[in-house]
Design an enzyme around this catalytic site. Structure first.
Site, PDB file in Angstrom:
ATOM      1  N   LYS A 196      51.451  43.748  87.253  1.00 47.16           N
ATOM      2  CA  LYS A 196      50.787  44.096  88.516  1.00 47.16           C
ATOM      3  C   LYS A 196      49.390  44.677  88.248  1.00 47.16           C
ATOM      4  O   LYS A 196      48.409  44.274  88.885  1.00 47.16           O
ATOM      5  CB  LYS A 196      51.667  45.116  89.262  1.00 47.16           C
ATOM      6  CG  LYS A 196      51.140  45.565  90.603  1.00 47.16           C
ATOM      7  CD  LYS A 196      52.256  46.109  91.476  1.00 47.16           C
ATOM      8  CE  LYS A 196      52.626  47.548  91.195  1.00 47.16           C
ATOM      9  NZ  LYS A 196      51.641  48.538  91.645  1.00 47.16           N
ATOM     10  N   SER A 197      49.294  45.605  87.311  1.00 49.19           N
ATOM     11  CA  SER A 197      47.997  46.248  87.035  1.00 49.19           C
ATOM     12  C   SER A 197      46.973  45.209  86.586  1.00 49.19           C
ATOM     13  O   SER A 197      45.807  45.235  87.020  1.00 49.19           O
ATOM     14  CB  SER A 197      48.149  47.287  85.918  1.00 49.19           C
ATOM     15  OG  SER A 197      48.925  48.366  86.348  1.00 49.19           O
ATOM     16  N   ARG A 253      43.452  43.715  88.589  1.00 52.20           N
ATOM     17  CA  ARG A 253      42.125  43.808  87.961  1.00 52.20           C
ATOM     18  C   ARG A 253      41.508  42.427  87.780  1.00 52.20           C
ATOM     19  O   ARG A 253      40.303  42.254  88.002  1.00 52.20           O
ATOM     20  CB  ARG A 253      42.249  44.545  86.618  1.00 52.20           C
ATOM     21  CG  ARG A 253      42.492  46.055  86.823  1.00 52.20           C
ATOM     22  CD  ARG A 253      43.148  46.673  85.608  1.00 52.20           C
ATOM     23  NE  ARG A 253      43.209  48.132  85.658  1.00 52.20           N
ATOM     24  CZ  ARG A 253      44.140  48.837  86.313  1.00 52.20           C
ATOM     25  NH1 ARG A 253      45.077  48.221  87.015  1.00 52.20           N
ATOM     26  NH2 ARG A 253      44.123  50.158  86.282  1.00 52.20           N
ATOM     27  N   ASP A 289      55.631  54.953  85.528  1.00 53.66           N
ATOM     28  CA  ASP A 289      56.356  54.191  86.553  1.00 53.66           C
ATOM     29  C   ASP A 289      57.814  53.921  86.155  1.00 53.66           C
ATOM     30  O   ASP A 289      58.605  53.457  86.974  1.00 53.66           O
ATOM     31  CB  ASP A 289      55.647  52.864  86.832  1.00 53.66           C
ATOM     32  CG  ASP A 289      54.292  53.091  87.502  1.00 53.66           C
ATOM     33  OD1 ASP A 289      54.109  54.154  88.128  1.00 53.66           O
ATOM     34  OD2 ASP A 289      53.421  52.207  87.380  1.00 53.66           O
ATOM     35  N   LYS A 304      53.507  59.509  94.159  1.00 55.38           N
ATOM     36  CA  LYS A 304      53.590  58.052  94.031  1.00 55.38           C
ATOM     37  C   LYS A 304      53.990  57.462  95.390  1.00 55.38           C
ATOM     38  O   LYS A 304      53.862  58.121  96.417  1.00 55.38           O
ATOM     39  CB  LYS A 304      54.579  57.681  92.926  1.00 55.38           C
ATOM     40  CG  LYS A 304      54.112  58.097  91.532  1.00 55.38           C
ATOM     41  CD  LYS A 304      52.872  57.335  91.131  1.00 55.38           C
ATOM     42  CE  LYS A 304      52.319  57.750  89.786  1.00 55.38           C
ATOM     43  NZ  LYS A 304      51.031  57.164  89.496  1.00 55.38           N
TER      44      LYS A 304
HETATM   45  C1  S3P Z   1      48.252  52.058  87.940  1.00 56.54           C
HETATM   46  C2  S3P Z   1      48.164  53.336  87.470  1.00 56.54           C
HETATM   47  C3  S3P Z   1      49.231  54.343  87.641  1.00 56.54           C
HETATM   48  C4  S3P Z   1      50.555  53.686  88.031  1.00 56.54           C
HETATM   49  C5  S3P Z   1      50.388  52.649  89.104  1.00 56.54           C
HETATM   50  C6  S3P Z   1      49.443  51.545  88.642  1.00 56.54           C
HETATM   51  C7  S3P Z   1      47.116  51.142  87.715  1.00 56.54           C
HETATM   52  O1  S3P Z   1      48.850  55.234  88.673  1.00 56.54           O
HETATM   53  O2  S3P Z   1      51.464  54.676  88.458  1.00 56.54           O
HETATM   54  O3  S3P Z   1      51.632  52.058  89.438  1.00 56.54           O
HETATM   55  O4  S3P Z   1      47.275  49.903  87.860  1.00 56.54           O
HETATM   56  O5  S3P Z   1      46.025  51.640  87.372  1.00 56.54           O
HETATM   57  P1  S3P Z   1      47.927  56.542  88.392  1.00 56.54           P
HETATM   58  O6  S3P Z   1      46.674  56.066  87.817  1.00 56.54           O
HETATM   59  O7  S3P Z   1      47.699  57.140  89.741  1.00 56.54           O
HETATM   60  O8  S3P Z   1      48.744  57.419  87.487  1.00 56.54           O
END
Ligand code: S3P
Length: 413
Positions: free
Chosen positions: A19-20, A24, A303, A330
């Site tokens: 997902k991250s 991006r 997560d 969260k």
């Molecule tokens: C994420 C960063 C994390 C994570 C989120 C996805 C990201 O959050 O908990 O599910 O894609 O950069 P935080 O940066 O708020 O810790």
């Protein structure tokens, strides 16, 4: 959704795409000059929110199965954006738009409207941004302004905050230097580097200077945060075994593997490299020992904590989690919602100010009813807890899993 206990779990499969990295790849290519292809993209609810926002801003995005073609534009249109449930979309876009000479608003669902945004808007204001919140939350309002670089120490290890400031730094005069208390996921840094940004990575410190991006094709690996549920299923079902293919293994994300290994899990990894490291991960069930998760490792498994709390119920002994107060902000208050979900299945668990204490009894009775509270990771963690239990569990709000893991229920039910 009723989750029945499983009598066996022996699978070799791919998991949902990261997902991250999908967020991006789509967002950054949307303001690069030219076209790029994102293959094996995750098309869950959150990444669809990013696609909708970037399209509204003027990027051309074509989706064909799990392939996404992005044609970027260095000049965005003014827009009223809906980020849905996605904190990543909201925070990263706020930083990006602050320096892009647009007037925009970003809003989202009820959960998104509870999430803290000053952690992004305050440092952006130091850079000269004209960004306002609604009592520190969404909706956010962004107006054109000229940005200058800052030297900033992040009070919390947050990849979303870091990424927002790096994206603002791309459009700021001078250099932007960021230092984190503990290194959080660095997907933004790696992708910006691959796109030609003037960026230096040095452990917890990152420096970025004004740059234009060139498009980059991205083949998205599997999401270790989604693979976690499959690894979890193999640890709680008797005789469990799973191989998850082509999972992202960026060291800023692999805390879960370290913790499962510390519990005595039998894990084998074969690695491959790209913009991001990835590989196949195999886990074979073994009896589990309890764990102690402390602050230093939290960002690399933030997560996965609800899932690890579920797995801890299947160990013999007391596991502890501390230094994880971020869980409270969260998609739900994940200390409270994890404790409530696992208690409903018969767990001996208590919440603390910054974590949890779980008295593992080598299994769970199950039989209860869990409310996912609109949080995808709570729904899936409770499902894993139920898979190894005696009586299974009813999960209300199970459909929220599609935010990060479309197809999850077909795999485990
Ligand atoms: C994420 C960063 C994390 C994570 C989120 C996805 C990201 O959050 O908990 O599910 O894609 O950069 P935080 O940066 O708020 O810790």
């Amino acid at each position: 959704m009723f989750v029945k206990p499983l009598t066996s779990f022996d699978r070799t499969l791919e998991t949902a795409a990261d997902k991250s990295i999908t967020h991006r790849a789509i967002m950054f290519n949307s303001f690069a000059r030219g076209s790029a292809t994102v293959t094996n993209a995750l098309l869950g609810g959150d990444c669809r929110s990013t696609i909708a926002c970037m399209t509204a801003l003027g990027a051309k995005i074509e989706v064909n199965g799990s392939m996404v073609k992005v044609t970027g534009t260095p000049i965005f249109r003014n827009a009223a954006l809906d980020a849905g449930n996605s904190g990543t979309t909201t925070r990263l876009l706020t930083g990006l738009l602050a320096g892009m000479n647009v007037t925009a608003s970003i809003d989202g669902d009820d959960s998104l409207k509870t999430r803290p945004m000053r952690r992004v808007t305050e440092p952006l204001a130091m850079m000269g941004a004209n960004v306002s919140t609604t009592d520190g939350k969404a909706p956010l309002y962004i107006k054109p302004s000229k940005l200058r670089g800052i030297d900033y120490r992040l009070p919390v290890a947050s990849a979303q905050v870091k990424s927002a400031l790096l994206l603002a730094g791309l459009h700021a005069d001078g250099e932007t230097r960021l230092t984190e208390p503990i290194l959080s996921r660095n997907h933004t840094e790696l992708m910006l580097k691959a796109m030609g940004a003037d960026i230096e990575l040095n452990g917890r410190e990152t420096v970025i200077r004004q740059s234009e991006l060139r498009p980059v094709d991205v083949d998205v690996p599997g999401d270790i945060s989604s693979a976690a549920f499959l690894l979890g299923a193999a640890t709680v079902v008797n005789g469990g075994r799973v191989t998850v293919k082509r999972v992202g293994l960026n060291p800023t994300r692999t805390g879960i593997i370290e913790v499962l290994k510390s519990m005595g899990a039998d894990i084998e990894i074969t690695k491959a490299d790209g913009i991001e490291p990835c590989g196949d991960v195999t886990l074979v069930q073994t009896p589990l020992k309890p764990f102690d998760i402390t602050e230093e490792i939290v960002p690399s498994l933030i997560d996965e904590i609800p899932l690890l709390a579920a797995v801890a119920c299947y160990a013999e002994g007391t596991s502890t989690i501390s230094g994880a107060a971020e869980l409270k902000v969260k998609e739900s208050d994940r200390i409270q919602t994890t404790v409530d979900a696992l208690k409903a299945l018969g767990a001996d668990i208590e919440g603390t100010d910054d974590g949890m204490i779980i008295h593992g009894k080598g299994g769970l009775k199950g039989g209860g009813r869990v409310d996912a509270h609109g949080d995808h990771r709570i729904a899936m963690s409770a499902a894993v807890a139920a898979l190894g239990s005696k009586e299974g569990a009813e999960i209300d709000g199970a459909e929220t899993a599609a935010i990060s893991y479309p197809g999850f229920w077909e795999i485990i039910c």
